[in-house]
Design an enzyme around this catalytic site. Sequence first.
Site, PDB file in Angstrom:
ATOM      1  N   GLY A 200       0.848  -1.188   0.000  1.00 51.58           N
ATOM      2  CA  GLY A 200       0.000   0.000   0.000  1.00 51.58           C
ATOM      3  C   GLY A 200       0.879   1.231   0.000  1.00 51.58           C
TER       4      GLY A 200
ATOM      5  N   LEU B 205       6.761   1.695   4.003  1.00 46.54           N
ATOM      6  CA  LEU B 205       7.799   2.103   3.056  1.00 46.54           C
ATOM      7  C   LEU B 205       8.499   3.381   3.511  1.00 46.54           C
ATOM      8  CD1 LEU B 205       6.007   1.346  -0.336  1.00 46.54           C
ATOM      9  CD2 LEU B 205       7.508  -0.119   1.025  1.00 46.54           C
TER      10      LEU B 205
ATOM     11  N   GLU C  67      -3.031   2.668   5.863  1.00 44.27           N
ATOM     12  CA  GLU C  67      -3.024   3.717   4.833  1.00 44.27           C
ATOM     13  C   GLU C  67      -3.959   4.866   5.209  1.00 44.27           C
ATOM     14  OE1 GLU C  67      -0.658   3.518   2.810  1.00 44.27           O
ATOM     15  OE2 GLU C  67      -0.215   1.408   3.168  1.00 44.27           O
TER      16      GLU C  67
ATOM     17  N   HIS D 289      -2.132   7.075   7.436  1.00 41.40           N
ATOM     18  CA  HIS D 289      -1.192   7.950   6.716  1.00 41.40           C
ATOM     19  C   HIS D 289      -1.858   9.254   6.300  1.00 41.40           C
ATOM     20  CE1 HIS D 289       2.708   6.114   6.202  1.00 41.40           C
ATOM     21  NE2 HIS D 289       2.225   4.984   5.712  1.00 41.40           N
TER      22      HIS D 289
HETATM   23 NI    NI Z   1       3.090   3.129   5.492  1.00 43.70          NI
END
Ligand code: NI
Length: 218
Positions: A69, A121, A163, A166
């Site tokens: 994601g 990430l 996500e 985020h």
């Molecule tokens: Ni993330």
Amino acid sequence: MPRVFVQGRPVDSYPRLAPEARRGAVRRITEVGEEVLHKSCRDVTEFGPDLAALIDDMFLTMYVADGAGLAANQVDVDLRLFVYDCLDDDGVRHVGHIVNPVLEPLDPTERRLLDEGEGCLSVPGAVMDVPRPDRAVVRGLDKDGNPLTVEGTGYFARCLAHETDHVSGHVYLDRLSGRERKEALRQVADRRDEVFARRAAKTEALKSQVSPSVPPRL
Ligand code: NI
């Protein structure tokens, strides 16, 4: 049971890389500590070619980093949307994007928390156990502004919650104790270079796969 869901709907088959990635370009992934990751993003209000191009870039960027994601603020864009290509605990693949996502509150008596490994990430190289509900429902829009609901269980529910965090300006480290957070940052210090080398190699490998100059193989 269908093995692939695209934009929340079952499909018979789907290419290994979502078609968006073939049109996209790789962008730099922001890292924990950069302001764009730590503030709430703006709602998307314009639906058009710029948004579609951003989604294309996000797909390719996610793939070169081996992500499940990716949210827009992870490519330094302060907008509420994310893309995903994620397996759930039953091996079912979920692929898509969602704009202006809102995580639906679940009845606490009906949800179960799973304390399992999670990475990001933007926190390259770290994996920590984070408690998340085993089910998630996210409501939002697609890139054309049509209403969209995406539901997930297991690891995909974790992805949807991660996500959506985020776009609200939270990374999973915010859900950890101070001691765990330090441990995660220690893992980043140890493994960051290795992760970046792997992304660079994957970028080269995928360039040949997605390049339009390469004729399709028969
Ligand atoms: Ni993330």
